[in-house]
Structure formats: structure tokens, C-alpha cells
Motif scaffolding. Structure first.
Motif, PDB file in Angstrom:
ATOM      1  N   ASN A 101       0.840  -1.202   0.000  1.00  0.00           N
ATOM      2  CA  ASN A 101       0.000   0.000   0.000  1.00  0.00           C
ATOM      3  C   ASN A 101       0.875   1.253   0.000  1.00  0.00           C
ATOM      4  O   ASN A 101       0.516   2.271  -0.566  1.00  0.00           O
ATOM      5  N   ASP A 163       1.851   6.604   0.332  1.00  0.00           N
ATOM      6  CA  ASP A 163       1.021   5.649  -0.405  1.00  0.00           C
ATOM      7  C   ASP A 163       1.417   5.558  -1.867  1.00  0.00           C
ATOM      8  O   ASP A 163       1.600   6.579  -2.537  1.00  0.00           O
ATOM      9  N   ASN A 197      -6.617  -1.048   1.468  1.00  0.00           N
ATOM     10  CA  ASN A 197      -6.322   0.391   1.453  1.00  0.00           C
ATOM     11  C   ASN A 197      -5.643   0.835   0.162  1.00  0.00           C
ATOM     12  O   ASN A 197      -5.357   2.024   0.008  1.00  0.00           O
ATOM     13  N   THR A 199      -4.707   2.486  -3.018  1.00  0.00           N
ATOM     14  CA  THR A 199      -5.332   3.672  -3.602  1.00  0.00           C
ATOM     15  C   THR A 199      -5.475   3.451  -5.107  1.00  0.00           C
ATOM     16  O   THR A 199      -4.501   3.495  -5.852  1.00  0.00           O
TER      17      THR A 199
END
Ligand SMILES: [Ca+2]
Ligand SMILES: [Ca+2]
Length: 508
Positions: A101, A163, A197, A199
Motif C-alpha cells: 500500500n 502511499d 487500502n 489507492t
């Protein structure tokens, strides 16, 4: 025909805390190698290693700065390979934590990305001119100003954990290479960190705020996540007989279970069950899981990890009989069990007495936020003690000690070796039973919740788990032979007398 991981009891090893092999106070591969026979004696068939890649360790290795090497604190690539070979020689498979992530802000990809707005890796991360309201999962804004290029970068955890932008196909291709590299090294699968999570989109809708608490709606489980999870699962399965377990950042069973199965990852961590704050809800939660996973998929079964208070304190109130009751549930129910290191010897929590002893970034953040909110230093320390994940990270209490050095990297807990021996023997017996077909096959017969008493039949074994006061239950099976119990259980032709917190397995 069961897959190997459906018959495996896993054992989580928190890298810096298991065994120090070179006397610097930090756990490492040399220490791990020494302890493979111990794990074989316990009977576990799989090891999950927390991150061992080079890292500045702002979040103890969950901030990777190089995906293709071993952090010098843990040894060399040769040390890793020797350990994996030794584990395999003992019939133990090894899976690695994979953190995709985010990377450390020290990772070369990010160093390049932040060097200029036109750098080819600029879009490998999430850059914006203005932040939205998203908060980091560790607290505070999830956006950090970069003075050099005058934009904000997105970090869903610590400021130093930036991220990756999974909307960029180059990022994804690069991560597939990372997976391939480690499978080629002989690892048997991955534990995928905060995998929901990722993105995936470029929509930055503000998260709703309810009663002053941000709801993480748009910064996880983004559109396309289910397909992405299926793709990850497929890619790894296509390479061979490997195993994937996903960490889904949620304690909601519906969110957790949807990513598990042949169209997703093999299994996902059931925080709805494993991270409960008290044992009151455990039986009801297992009953819900029994229905959800009745289709043959497997949940995961655990009561501890490096991210939560140890079950000895959180769920067993420091009682050996209750700890054994919990272990019998975990190792006889339908699912894939994960023992957290030290649990098998009844290790207790470590609570830092001062900020000087605090190691975990989440505890440090809680302290700083409390001070910013006008709390006193003492109140801030209490808040940090509440939040810190240091509790479960004290070094393993080996009879010969964790390290040749007097001081480990984190505070130690006082060992109780007599208790450790009793607990170990109980785990060992349970794991040996768990290897028999009765406990590997999916599903239950006669699954029954009666108040705080849970009973079920697995193959030719009856399991009785009494989470409440002493009571009797009807013996409708007749001739029952006790196989393993934590307390004295009396059986006659009609009744079974169970003391409070009794846990017993009968051969029917
Ligand atoms: Ca060491
Ligand atoms: Ca993300």
C-alpha cells in the motif's frame, strides 16, 4: 482434497522480538534459525514473518525502503535463505509480510518522485495541490506538504509511509516483480498488509465525519478493489501452490469475508473475531462466522498479533484456564489458525512506563495528539499506553534469554517458565489433534450455542467450550472418552459436568 494451508497451523513471528542471534538486542534470521526445532516441536506448519526488508523502521519495517533485500538488523539474504531451507527441512512453510500500500519516504521510488513534478516516477505516488479532509489511520492529516515541489503527498499511515498510486499501471507491474522475486526465493506465500487500502482511484471525496470522528469511507475499499484482490490472488495462484492472507482494515465481518475465497485472496484476517476487546462476544461472533463460511471457505482464527494487546491480558484476564479455553477454540474450530509468538507460553503484555520506553509510532502519535489537545503529560502518557502496540512486542522469554546482550530493543516482561511449560504442552497437544482429519475438514456438526456454552462436533470429536459459570449439559452421545481438557470434567451416562471456563475434547 485439501490445500496445504487448509491443514496448517500458522505462527506469527514479529521479527525484532523473537530471537536475537548476534547479541545486538534485535531479533534476526540467525536467531530464528536456532529456533526452528522449537517450532517443529510445537507442531506448527507455517510461519508468517513480519517485514524484514530494509527500512528506516519508523513503523518497524512496515515502511519498506527496498523490496529486494534484507535489512542488516535481521541479517543477510544468505541468512534468510538458510532459515527458509531449515524451516522447509522441518516441514514448515514460510510466508512473508508484503507491504504494497505504501513505501518508506526513503525508498528510491519516492526520492525520485519528489525530486521534481516532471520526474517519470512523479505519478507513482499520490500528489495534490490541495489536501482534502482525509485523516491518517494513525491520526492527523493524511497529507504532507513537500516544500521542494510545492504539492502535498498522501500517506494513509505515518508521514514517512507514502502511499503508492495503484491507479498507475507501472506501479502494479513493479509490484508483480516483487512478488515473483520472493516466490523465486522459496517463500510459500504472502500476508498482504492493509490490502484493501490500496489507492486505486483519483477521486478524492471528503470522508464523512460523525460525532467528530472521521469515517474512513473513501480512502479504503475503493471502486475496483474486489477485482484488484481477485487479480492479486489469481496471479499468485497461477505461479503454483502458494498461499495469500489479506489484512483487511476493518472489524466488520461482511467487509472481511467478501475478499476471501477462490475469487479473491485465499483467506482474510477476521478482526471481527480476533481483535475483540473482551471475550463476551466471542461465541456469538463464531456462530455468525459458522454461517458466513458454511460454503466451505475458511475464516482465520487468532486472538493475538503484533497490533493488539496480548490475549493473555485482553481476553484471559491473566488466567491459565481461560487462556487454554481460548486456545482450544482457536485450534479446533473451522478455519486457519494463527498463533502469535509467545501465546503458547502464556506471555503477558508489556506496558511502557514512560515515553522513554515507548517504541511504537502509534503510541508516540497518541501522546503528541493528546498534548496538542491540551492534556497533561500524565494524561498523554495514559492515552499513549492505551494506543501503543508495544504491548505485544516484548521479546520472547526463552529460558536462556532473548539476547546475549542485557538490553533488548524494547522492554522485557517477567517470564513464568512453569506456566510456559504447561501452556506449551497444551498447545502442542491441540496442534497435534488439529493435524488429524477431524479438525482440518471444513464445517461442523451439531454446532450449538447455549448461553455461554459452545459445543460442536468435528469428525469424531466433540468439543465443549464453557465461557461461563460451572454448569451441566446433557450427554446425548453416551460413551465419551476425554482426549484433552484444561480442567477436571466429570461425565456420566446422562450428563457432562463442566466447571467454569472448562474446555474439553471428547472422542465420540
Ligand atoms: Ca540481532
Ligand atoms: Ca492507499
Amino acid at each position: 482434497m485439501l490445500k496445504w494451508w487448509q491443514e496448517t497451523v500458522f505462527y506469527e513471528i514479529y521479527m525484532p522480538s523473537f530471537k536475537d542471534g548476534n547479541g545486538d538486542g534485535i531479533g534476526d534470521f540467525k536467531g530464528l534459525l536456532e529456533k526452528v526445532p522449537y517450532l517443529a516441536e510445537l507442531g506448527v506448519g507455517g510461519i508468517w514473518l513480519t517485514p524484514f526488508y530494509p527500512s528506516p523502521k519508523v513503523d518497524n519495517g512496515y515502511d519498506v525502503s527496498d523490496y529486494y533485500a534484507v535489512d542488516p538488523d535481521y541479517g543477510t539474504m544468505a541468512d534468510l535463505e538458510a532459515f527458509v531451507a531449515e524451516a522447509h527441512r522441518h516441514g514448515i512453510r514460510v510466508i512473508a509480510d508484503m507491504v504494497v500500500n505504501h513505501v518508506s519516504t526513503e525508498h528510491a521510488w519516492f526520492v525520485e518522485s519528489r525530486s521534481s513534478r516532471t520526474n517519470p516516477k512523479r505519478d507513482w505516488f499520490v500528489w495534490q495541490d490541495a489536501p482534502n479532509n482525509w485523516e491518517s489511520f494513525f491520526g492527523g492529516s493524511a497529507w504532507e506538504w513537500d516544500a521542494g515541489t510545492e504539492q502535498y503527498y498522501y500517506h494513509s499511515f505515518a508521514t514517512e509511509q507514502v502511499d503508492l498510486n495503484w491507479a498507475n499501471p507501472e506501479v502494479e507491474r513493479e509490484i508483480w516483480k516483487v512478488f515473483d522475486f520472493w516466490l523465486d526465493k522459496g517463500l510459500d506465500g504472502f500476508r498482504l498488509d492493509v490490502i484493501n487500502n490500496l489507492t486505486l482511484t483519483r477521486d478524492f471525496m471528503d470522508n464523512p465525519v460523525v460525532d467528530g470522528e472521521q469515517q474512513h469511507v473513501f480512502d479504503k475499499d475503493q471502486p475496483g478493489m474486489m477485482a484488484k484482490m481477485a487479480e492479486i490472488g489469481e496471479r499468485i495462484r497461477a505461479r503454483g501452490d502458494y498461499f495469500t492472507v489479506g489484512e483487511i482494515s476493518s472489524d466488520n465481518l461482511a467487509e472481511i469475508e467478501r475478499y476471501a475465497g477462490s475469487d479473491g485472496l485465499d483467506v482474510t484476517f477476521n478482526f471481527n473475531f480476533g481483535s475483540v476487546a473482551s471475550r463476551d462476544g466471542i461465541v456469538a461472533e463464531l456462530a455468525r462466522m459458522q454461517q458466513v463460511y458454511a460454503d466451505g471457505r475458511m475464516p482465520t482464527l487468532f486472538f493475538g498479533s503484533h497490533d493488539m494487546s496480548r490475549s493473555w491480558n485482553r481476553l484471559a484476564d491473566g488466567r491459565e484456564d481461560v487462556a487454554q479455553l481460548l486456545s482450544m477454540l482457536m485450534l479446533t474450530a473451522h478455519g486457519v489458525p494463527f498463533v502469535y509468538f509467545g501465546e503458547e507460553i502464556g506471555m503477558a503484555d508489556f506496558v511502557p512506563e514512560s515515553m522513554r520506553e515507548m517504541r511504537d509510532v502509534q503510541g508516540v502519535y497518541a501522546y503528541e495528539l493528546a498534548l496538542q489537545d491540551g492534556k497533561s503529560e500524565h494524561e498523554a502518557l495514559v492515552a499513549a499506553q492505551e494506543k501503543t502496540r508495544d504491548k505485544a512486542r516484548a521479546p520472547m522469554t526463552w529460558p536462556e534469554g532473548f539476547s546475549d546482550k542485557t538490553e533488548a530493543w524494547i522492554g522485557e516482561v517477567t517470564p513464568d517458565f512453569a506456566r510456559g511449560q504447561r501452556m506449551f504442552a497444551f498447545y502442542q497437544a491441540l496442534i497435534a489433534l488439529r493435524k488429524t482429519a477431524d479438525f482440518c475438514e471444513p464445517g461442523y456438526r451439531d454446532f450449538k450455542v447455549d448461553g455461554e456454552l459452545l459445543t460442536y462436533v468435528r469428525g469424531e470429536h466433540l468439543v465443549c467450550l464453557n465461557f461461563g459459570a460451572a454448569r451441566e449439559m446433557e450427554n446425548k452421545w453416551g460413551d465419551l472418552t476425554p482426549v484433552l481438557a484444561n480442567l477436571d470434567v466429570v461425565v456420566d451416562a446422562d450428563r457432562i459436568m463442566l466447571p467454569a471456563f472448562a474446555a474439553v475434547i471428547f472422542k465420540i
